[in-house]
Design a protein around this motif. Structure first.
Motif, PDB file in Angstrom:
ATOM      1  N   ILE A  13      37.568  50.382  54.450  1.00  0.00           N
ATOM      2  CA  ILE A  13      38.399  49.636  55.398  1.00  0.00           C
ATOM      3  C   ILE A  13      39.406  50.575  56.055  1.00  0.00           C
ATOM      4  O   ILE A  13      39.567  50.591  57.274  1.00  0.00           O
ATOM      5  N   VAL A  14      40.054  51.366  55.246  1.00  0.00           N
ATOM      6  CA  VAL A  14      41.079  52.265  55.774  1.00  0.00           C
ATOM      7  C   VAL A  14      40.462  53.303  56.704  1.00  0.00           C
ATOM      8  O   VAL A  14      41.029  53.636  57.744  1.00  0.00           O
ATOM      9  N   ARG A  15      39.305  53.800  56.327  1.00  0.00           N
ATOM     10  CA  ARG A  15      38.636  54.770  57.190  1.00  0.00           C
ATOM     11  C   ARG A  15      38.325  54.171  58.557  1.00  0.00           C
ATOM     12  O   ARG A  15      38.517  54.811  59.589  1.00  0.00           O
ATOM     13  N   GLU A  16      37.872  52.946  58.533  1.00  0.00           N
ATOM     14  CA  GLU A  16      37.520  52.289  59.789  1.00  0.00           C
ATOM     15  C   GLU A  16      38.768  52.024  60.626  1.00  0.00           C
ATOM     16  O   GLU A  16      38.775  52.229  61.838  1.00  0.00           O
ATOM     17  N   HIS A  76      41.045  39.483  49.231  1.00  0.00           N
ATOM     18  CA  HIS A  76      41.676  40.153  48.092  1.00  0.00           C
ATOM     19  C   HIS A  76      41.943  41.624  48.400  1.00  0.00           C
ATOM     20  O   HIS A  76      43.048  42.128  48.173  1.00  0.00           O
ATOM     21  N   HIS A  77      40.956  42.324  48.919  1.00  0.00           N
ATOM     22  CA  HIS A  77      41.115  43.756  49.176  1.00  0.00           C
ATOM     23  C   HIS A  77      42.181  44.011  50.241  1.00  0.00           C
ATOM     24  O   HIS A  77      42.975  44.946  50.111  1.00  0.00           O
ATOM     25  N   PHE A  78      42.197  43.192  51.269  1.00  0.00           N
ATOM     26  CA  PHE A  78      43.226  43.368  52.291  1.00  0.00           C
ATOM     27  C   PHE A  78      44.611  43.151  51.698  1.00  0.00           C
ATOM     28  O   PHE A  78      45.554  43.852  52.045  1.00  0.00           O
ATOM     29  N   LEU A  84      31.607  43.913  55.496  1.00  0.00           N
ATOM     30  CA  LEU A  84      31.691  44.458  54.155  1.00  0.00           C
ATOM     31  C   LEU A  84      30.672  43.816  53.221  1.00  0.00           C
ATOM     32  O   LEU A  84      30.270  42.673  53.437  1.00  0.00           O
ATOM     33  N   PRO A  85      30.284  44.554  52.193  1.00  0.00           N
ATOM     34  CA  PRO A  85      29.264  44.058  51.271  1.00  0.00           C
ATOM     35  C   PRO A  85      29.805  43.097  50.234  1.00  0.00           C
ATOM     36  O   PRO A  85      29.280  43.017  49.133  1.00  0.00           O
ATOM     37  N   VAL A  86      30.848  42.391  50.547  1.00  0.00           N
ATOM     38  CA  VAL A  86      31.415  41.418  49.614  1.00  0.00           C
ATOM     39  C   VAL A  86      31.682  40.112  50.364  1.00  0.00           C
ATOM     40  O   VAL A  86      31.660  40.082  51.587  1.00  0.00           O
ATOM     41  N   THR A  87      31.957  39.063  49.613  1.00  0.00           N
ATOM     42  CA  THR A  87      32.213  37.774  50.254  1.00  0.00           C
ATOM     43  C   THR A  87      33.585  37.767  50.928  1.00  0.00           C
ATOM     44  O   THR A  87      34.376  38.693  50.782  1.00  0.00           O
ATOM     45  N   LYS A  88      33.833  36.667  51.639  1.00  0.00           N
ATOM     46  CA  LYS A  88      35.094  36.583  52.370  1.00  0.00           C
ATOM     47  C   LYS A  88      36.289  36.540  51.433  1.00  0.00           C
ATOM     48  O   LYS A  88      37.330  37.146  51.715  1.00  0.00           O
ATOM     49  N   ASN A 131      50.348  47.356  48.641  1.00  0.00           N
ATOM     50  CA  ASN A 131      50.627  48.741  48.256  1.00  0.00           C
ATOM     51  C   ASN A 131      51.096  49.570  49.445  1.00  0.00           C
ATOM     52  O   ASN A 131      51.199  50.802  49.346  1.00  0.00           O
ATOM     53  N   GLY A 132      51.348  48.900  50.540  1.00  0.00           N
ATOM     54  CA  GLY A 132      51.962  49.587  51.678  1.00  0.00           C
ATOM     55  C   GLY A 132      51.023  50.401  52.534  1.00  0.00           C
ATOM     56  O   GLY A 132      51.477  51.212  53.335  1.00  0.00           O
ATOM     57  N   VAL A 133      49.732  50.194  52.397  1.00  0.00           N
ATOM     58  CA  VAL A 133      48.793  50.991  53.180  1.00  0.00           C
ATOM     59  C   VAL A 133      48.561  50.397  54.559  1.00  0.00           C
ATOM     60  O   VAL A 133      48.454  51.120  55.546  1.00  0.00           O
ATOM     61  N   ILE A 134      48.507  49.084  54.625  1.00  0.00           N
ATOM     62  CA  ILE A 134      48.303  48.436  55.924  1.00  0.00           C
ATOM     63  C   ILE A 134      49.393  47.403  56.183  1.00  0.00           C
ATOM     64  O   ILE A 134      50.127  47.000  55.274  1.00  0.00           O
ATOM     65  N   ARG A 135      49.480  47.028  57.445  1.00  0.00           N
ATOM     66  CA  ARG A 135      50.394  45.982  57.871  1.00  0.00           C
ATOM     67  C   ARG A 135      49.531  44.834  58.361  1.00  0.00           C
ATOM     68  O   ARG A 135      48.544  45.061  59.063  1.00  0.00           O
TER      69      ARG A 135
END
Lengths: 119, 119
Positions: free
Chosen positions: A38-41, A65-67, A56-60, A73-77
């Motif tokens: 996700i971050v790479r994209e 959850h990942h977002f 992504l290869p996971v459900t919604k 953790n402060g990686v995305i807004r």
DNA sequence: CGACTCGTACGATAAGCATCGTAGTACGGG
DNA sequence: CCCGTACTACGATGCTTATCGTACGAGTCG
């Protein structure tokens, strides 16, 4: 002068302040393949992207959850924009806290992706 | 001329080959405070250190666990030397795989340590 | 209003992991 | 040969996490 400009939609989401971002947390967030992707994209596009843009290869629900992990953790807004939820890298904050780190991480991830399959 | 040079002692430990080291694994290994601290100390000293050199806030069995995680993820190299177990950063391999990443990580960790308590 | 889309909340589940204590093995020195 | 030191192995425990499915809330468009 009630609600003039952007109106990012009612509810907003809890983000850590810049000083609260921990290196360990960032590394943990990026240590998951899905989240690293996700971050790479996000970095590749350079703009804010909606959650649904990603294939992504996971459900919604897992995606949600990942977002959230990335945000907490402060990686995305993240911010709502109508029905969509826009996601953007916190480049400014991360570069200020850990100069050059994000770029190295992205380069490392790109090199690894090139080495193994998905080139 | 039997047993001339280093003689690293009988049993040896499984290490991933350079090409097997995964970025996600490295990040996961470094996302734990105790392990990050170990790596920082190893980098600061620049030489191989025995496990018992470290004064960590966990018991010995937990210490063993953390060293193993670091080794299995390709961050450190371990070898027995008599009764001691020596630990060294895999700088060469990491720098080859992910140029500049380790240094940025160490710098980032140092900055964070300076910002918060332990300056 | 009604339907559709986007994303969330909640509960369940299974796996992973950080931690410990105790008992044990390997090595070196007296 | 016995002892001390260094580290491991094993089992237990409690917490975190990645994953899913289903049901729900918020917005947009007809």
């Amino acid at each position: 002068m009630t609600t003039v400009a952007p109106v990012p939609s009612s509810r907003d989401l809890p983000h850590p302040a810049r000083e609260e971002i921990r290196l360990e947390g960032v590394l943990h967030a990026l240590s998951d393949p899905v989240r690293l992707r996700i971050v790479r994209e996000l970095a590749a596009e350079g703009i804010e992207l909606s959650c649904s843009h990603f294939d992504l290869p996971v459900t919604k629900s897992t995606t949600t959850h990942h977002f959230r992990v990335l945000r907490e953790n402060g990686v995305i807004r993240q911010a709502y924009e109508g029905t969509a939820k826009m996601n953007g890298l916190r480049r400014d904050d991360l570069d200020e806290l850990f100069p050059g780190l994000l770029d190295r991480l992205l380069t490392a991830a790109a090199r690894q992706a090139a080495r193994h399959g998905e080139g």
